[in-house]
Design an enzyme around this catalytic site. Structure first.
Site, PDB file in Angstrom:
ATOM      1  N   ASN A  40      14.781 -34.823  14.772  1.00 45.62           N
ATOM      2  CA  ASN A  40      13.775 -33.837  15.176  1.00 45.62           C
ATOM      3  C   ASN A  40      13.636 -32.695  14.167  1.00 45.62           C
ATOM      4  O   ASN A  40      13.049 -31.660  14.489  1.00 45.62           O
ATOM      5  CB  ASN A  40      14.150 -33.265  16.547  1.00 45.62           C
ATOM      6  CG  ASN A  40      14.157 -34.322  17.633  1.00 45.62           C
ATOM      7  OD1 ASN A  40      13.294 -35.193  17.670  1.00 45.62           O
ATOM      8  ND2 ASN A  40      15.144 -34.260  18.517  1.00 45.62           N
ATOM      9  N   HIS A 129      11.595 -34.207  30.392  1.00 42.77           N
ATOM     10  CA  HIS A 129      12.895 -34.470  29.787  1.00 42.77           C
ATOM     11  C   HIS A 129      14.010 -34.477  30.829  1.00 42.77           C
ATOM     12  O   HIS A 129      13.905 -33.867  31.892  1.00 42.77           O
ATOM     13  CB  HIS A 129      13.180 -33.395  28.726  1.00 42.77           C
ATOM     14  CG  HIS A 129      14.379 -33.681  27.895  1.00 42.77           C
ATOM     15  ND1 HIS A 129      15.617 -33.130  28.160  1.00 42.77           N
ATOM     16  CD2 HIS A 129      14.538 -34.467  26.796  1.00 42.77           C
ATOM     17  CE1 HIS A 129      16.483 -33.553  27.261  1.00 42.77           C
ATOM     18  NE2 HIS A 129      15.862 -34.372  26.423  1.00 42.77           N
ATOM     19  N   GLU A 175       6.109 -30.775  29.876  1.00 41.09           N
ATOM     20  CA  GLU A 175       6.388 -30.547  28.462  1.00 41.09           C
ATOM     21  C   GLU A 175       5.065 -30.351  27.745  1.00 41.09           C
ATOM     22  O   GLU A 175       4.054 -30.949  28.126  1.00 41.09           O
ATOM     23  CB  GLU A 175       7.126 -31.736  27.842  1.00 41.09           C
ATOM     24  CG  GLU A 175       8.522 -31.973  28.376  1.00 41.09           C
ATOM     25  CD  GLU A 175       9.211 -33.132  27.687  1.00 41.09           C
ATOM     26  OE1 GLU A 175       9.248 -33.170  26.436  1.00 41.09           O
ATOM     27  OE2 GLU A 175       9.725 -34.019  28.400  1.00 41.09           O
ATOM     28  N   SER A 179       8.656 -35.794  24.557  1.00 36.21           N
ATOM     29  CA  SER A 179       9.663 -36.213  23.580  1.00 36.21           C
ATOM     30  C   SER A 179       9.698 -37.705  23.351  1.00 36.21           C
ATOM     31  O   SER A 179      10.096 -38.151  22.270  1.00 36.21           O
ATOM     32  CB  SER A 179      11.048 -35.731  24.017  1.00 36.21           C
ATOM     33  OG  SER A 179      11.385 -36.242  25.290  1.00 36.21           O
ATOM     34  N   ASP A 204       7.997 -26.735  28.834  1.00 29.09           N
ATOM     35  CA  ASP A 204       9.050 -26.978  27.851  1.00 29.09           C
ATOM     36  C   ASP A 204       8.374 -27.206  26.496  1.00 29.09           C
ATOM     37  O   ASP A 204       7.707 -28.221  26.291  1.00 29.09           O
ATOM     38  CB  ASP A 204       9.870 -28.198  28.260  1.00 29.09           C
ATOM     39  CG  ASP A 204      10.994 -28.510  27.285  1.00 29.09           C
ATOM     40  OD1 ASP A 204      11.147 -27.776  26.289  1.00 29.09           O
ATOM     41  OD2 ASP A 204      11.723 -29.497  27.508  1.00 29.09           O
ATOM     42  N   LYS A 238      15.523 -28.186  16.848  1.00 27.70           N
ATOM     43  CA  LYS A 238      14.628 -29.239  16.369  1.00 27.70           C
ATOM     44  C   LYS A 238      13.940 -28.750  15.093  1.00 27.70           C
ATOM     45  O   LYS A 238      14.545 -28.741  14.039  1.00 27.70           O
ATOM     46  CB  LYS A 238      13.667 -29.641  17.481  1.00 27.70           C
ATOM     47  CG  LYS A 238      14.419 -30.260  18.674  1.00 27.70           C
ATOM     48  CD  LYS A 238      13.523 -30.626  19.813  1.00 27.70           C
ATOM     49  CE  LYS A 238      14.290 -31.384  20.885  1.00 27.70           C
ATOM     50  NZ  LYS A 238      15.417 -30.631  21.488  1.00 27.70           N
TER      51      LYS A 238
END
Length: 392
Positions: A40, A129, A175, A179, A204, A238
């Site tokens: 990331n 997540h 999010e 992800s 997020d 990240k």
């Protein structure tokens, strides 16, 4: 020295054996010297000599700083350095206040566990997540999931929650950049829905921090929605290449978290070195515009090559640096990843049950430091592996 009883050892061994036979056994592997297409570290900050030097200099300048925090923020761990950093983070992320957590996991866990209470309703996207899921599980609120990015399904659940609630509040958790799929939440429509039904939106920003916004402030700021989102979680491990996280939002939220977020109250604070690293990473984010420019260039080049050379393959609908090639079946996904690794490319398979059965994939991350030659090699290997797979 304590020893486990033989029955417990046998039970643990049996569970691991079953997991291994199912092809699901996880193991720790050192990344090594392969070309990075899995981390990331989107901007390359984790390997930035300039950032490393800046952090070292900052720590030298704070010669009185301890090596550890020595306690929680509510005890010995509170420092002027932490206060100053949180003030700067609030300014950077264009909000009233910020509260630092030890990781994005801790931040999501604390936020979702303490904010929605008994009598409240928490609605979460089905692809949030694991840290948000775990936080939601610890909450005493009524919880429901809505279909991924499905505004119709969300509105139906908002209507039900509105009809059923008495004095309770409604919260929605998403999010900004997902992800595992790399796609984006429809934030503008989400804030409209939340405003309409009086719900608090929790976002997020882990995979948007550093990548989107005028200076990397995230997707919420990029869309000018910061005044309409109750809480944002920004993680620094990240794109920013360091460690830690912060929840940003109104001052009353910060005060509430200090009192009720157990993952903040009952943990030793980040040490001064980590706080200085976060500060330096944000400074570099504001001065190093080339890193994001290079990232966007590499992403555009990759997507162009996929369109021209892998048009028949199955990809998630992602405009972000997270590009996912669906390769159904754990064994098949592992095999394609292994072929890439054999030519020096660090490509990892994401297997079920981390993703649903049939949606196993290669999760490819593009970075500012990837070269076009490396991308060309990756595309060639994927072409070859997929052609061989389809011919079998």
């Amino acid at each position: 020295m304590l020893t486990l009883t033989s029955s417990i050892v046998q039970i643990l061994a049996s569970r691991l054996t079953t997991y291994q036979q199912s092809g699901l056994l996880r193991q720790l592997k050192i990344a090594g010297s392969l070309v990075d297409f899995c981390s990331n570290d989107y901007l390359g900050f984790a390997r930035s000599f300039a950032l490393k030097k800046a952090i070292q200099q900052a720590y030298t300048n704070h010669s009185s700083a301890l090596t550890g925090a020595t306690g929680s923020r509510l005890l010995a761990g509170q420092t002027a350095l932490a206060d100053e950093l949180e003030h700067n983070l609030a300014t950077f992320y264009r909000t009233e206040s910020a509260l630092i957590f030890n990781s994005g996991y801790d931040a999501n866990l604390g936020l979702l566990a303490c904010l929605p209470k008994v009598g409240d309703t928490l609605l979460t996207d089905e692809l949030i997540h694991a840290s948000m899921i775990d936080g939601a599980r610890l909450s005493y609120a009524t919880r429901h999931r809505f279909r991924h990015n499905d505004l119709v399904d969300l509105e139906e659940k908002l209507k039900q929650a509105t009809q059923n609630r008495q004095d309770g509040q409604i919260f929605v958790g998403v999010e900004s950049v997902y992800s595992m799929d790399g796609d984006m939440a429809p934030l503008e429509k989400l804030v409209d829905l939340c405003d309409e039904y009086g719900a608090g939106l929790l976002v997020d920003e882990a995979h948007a921090t550093g990548v989107y916004g005028p200076n990397g402030e995230g997707l919420v700021v990029a869309l000018g929605l910061q005044e309409r989102v109750l809480a944002r979680v920004h993680t620094f491990g990240k794109a920013l290449g360091v460690h830690g996280a912060a929840i940003v939002g109104p001052t009353i939220l910060r005060d509430y978290l200090i009192n009720f977020a157990r993952s903040f109250v009952y943990t030793t604070a980040l040490p001064p070195h980590s706080l200085l690293a976060i500060h330096c990473a944000h400074e570099q984010l504001q001065t190093d515009s080339q890193a994001r420019a290079h990232l966007y260039e590499r992403l555009d080049y990759f997507r162009q090559q996929v369109s021209e050379r892998l048009s028949g393959s199955s990809w998630t609908d992602s405009p972000s640096p997270i590009q996912c090639l669906l390769v159904p079946g754990n064994d098949q996904a592992r095999k394609v990843a292994s072929e890439a690794q054999q030519v020096g490319l660090d490509v990892r398979a994401i297997l079920s049950p981390t993703v649903p059965v049939g949606q196993e994939r290669l999760r490819l991350c593009l970075h500012a430091f990837n070269t076009t030659d490396e991308i060309d090699l990756l595309i060639t290997i994927l072409q070859s592996a997929l052609s061989l797979k389809n011919s079998n």
